[in-house]
Enzyme design. Structure first.
Site: not given
Ligand SMILES: *Cc1c(COP(=O)(O)O)cnc(C)c1O
Length: 376
Positions: A33, A265
């Protein structure tokens, strides 16, 4: 090259191999993702597949459809749905769909009717995270609705799953409570006649620390990219992982300034003595946290240095002291750490966040450049 994120696909392959070695017979889902946590979704997904990730996970359906458009034909699970989302496109594209409530089950059934083919669904329970997933009280009704749709030939219930709240603190009482609740919900569904292909609960910290949570499949996001989800327990190497992203920039200018010269800044930094300043052409628009003002670490001319003054939208300044450097020299913002460069974890500590956010926020203006033996 102004700035680029170098992505080591061999590291990603090695990280998936390390996870596989840890989980035995459980399958591995590489969570890709958010553009593979900023690393670039399609090349990282390919590398993860090559290393034996039989599943890919995405939050939203657009991500799953982009994997299909890029030619990925393996199992892909998508879990974050809103009413009106492209359920039908997902069914047509053979994407596994997470269902967290009755409204979603109705949308899936309508989509399978429109697509003229059944959908594979994973029923998601909230065993204590308090976020997505149906409550244990709603679980029997969701299981019933799913089994009815399965009897009608509309869906196949292939997964039962949930997500941890505190897997990065294995002794937190919620961890055992979630495991107990998950087991009870599995037993209920299986008593009702569900025969799941995969029961899954573990994210990266649970995969690394809680073998009893592995079930049939582990969902690894951060570990795929070689970062430690539990830096207090161990660094990436401790878990056999290697960070895949190195963020570099070319110095856009180097100059000598007198004592008393203010920088950026608000003049939040003022030279206490004559010194050399280097201009790094990345800023908060590229995902460099503005909170890194006066704290972010950078390797320039062989030394670890600290950002001087505020991070601006497109640039920041580093105080080099009396080091020699020239425009065009490379600054390493973070990487695996083997050449003295800071790590994403160092940036997380410097800015009060987690390494997840440091890599994921790197912006679209920074090209991802792929390395490793089977780079596309
Ligand atoms: C993002 C996510 C993961 C992965 O989590 P990590 O801690 O990066 O391994 C697994 N399951 C779900 C439902 C997620 O949203």
């Amino acid at each position: 090259m102004r700035a680029e994120a170098r992505i080591d696909l061999d590291a990603i392959r090695g990280n998936i191999a390390a996870v596989r070695a840890r989980v035995g017979s459980a399958a591995v889902m590489a969570v890709v993702k958010s553009d593979a946590y900023g690393h670039g979704m399609v090349p990282c997904a390919r590398a993860a597949r090559e290393a034996g990730a039989t599943w890919l996970g995405t939050a939203v359906v657009e991500e799953a459809l982009a994997l299909r458009a890029a030619g990925d034909t393996g199992r892909v699970l998508t879990w974050l749905w809103a009413p009106g989302d492209a359920f039908e496109d997902a069914v047509r594209a053979d994407v596994d769909i997470s269902v967290s409530g009755l409204w979603a089950m109705r949308e899936v059934v309508a989509a399978t009717r429109a697509a003229g083919r059944p959908a594979r669904v994973h029923l998601k329970a909230d065993t204590g995270l308090g976020r997505n997933g149906c409550t244990p009280a709603e679980w029997p009704a969701l299981v019933d609705a799913a089994l009815k749709a399965q009897a009608d030939g509309m869906v196949e219930v292939v997964g039962l799953w949930s997500h941890f709240a505190c897997a990065d603190e294995p002794l937190h009482p919620s961890v055992a409570a979630q495991l107990t609740e998950f087991t009870a919900l599995l037993e209920h569904a299986e008593r009702c006649g569900v025969t799941p292909e995969v029961r899954h609960l573990a994210n990266s910290p649970a995969t690394l620390l809680l073998p009893e949570s592995h079930f049939d499949l582990v969902r690894v996001g951060l570990a795929t990219y070689g970062l430690s989800p539990v830096p207090d327990v161990g660094d990436p190497a401790h878990f056999g992982l290697r960070p895949a992203m190195t963020l570099v920039a070319s110095l856009a200018g180097v100059k000598r300034v007198p004592a008393g010269h203010g920088v950026s800044y608000g003049h939040a930094w003022v030279a206490s003595k004559e010194t050399t300043l280097a201009l790094v052409p990345t800023g908060y628009a590229d995902g460099i946290p503005r909170h890194a003002s006066n704290t972010g670490p950078v390797l320039v001319a062989g030394h670890r240095r600290t950002i001087a003054g505020r991070v601006a939208m497109d640039q920041f300044v580093v105080d080099l002291g009396d080091d020699e450097a020239a425009a065009g020299d490379e600054a390493i913002l973070f990487g695996p750490g083997d050449h003295g460069e800071p790590t994403a974890e160092d940036w997380a500590v410097a800015t009060g966040t987690i390494s997840y956010e440091i890599v994921t926020r790197i912006g679209v203006r920074v090209p991802r450049v792929y390395g490793g033996t089977a780079a596309p």
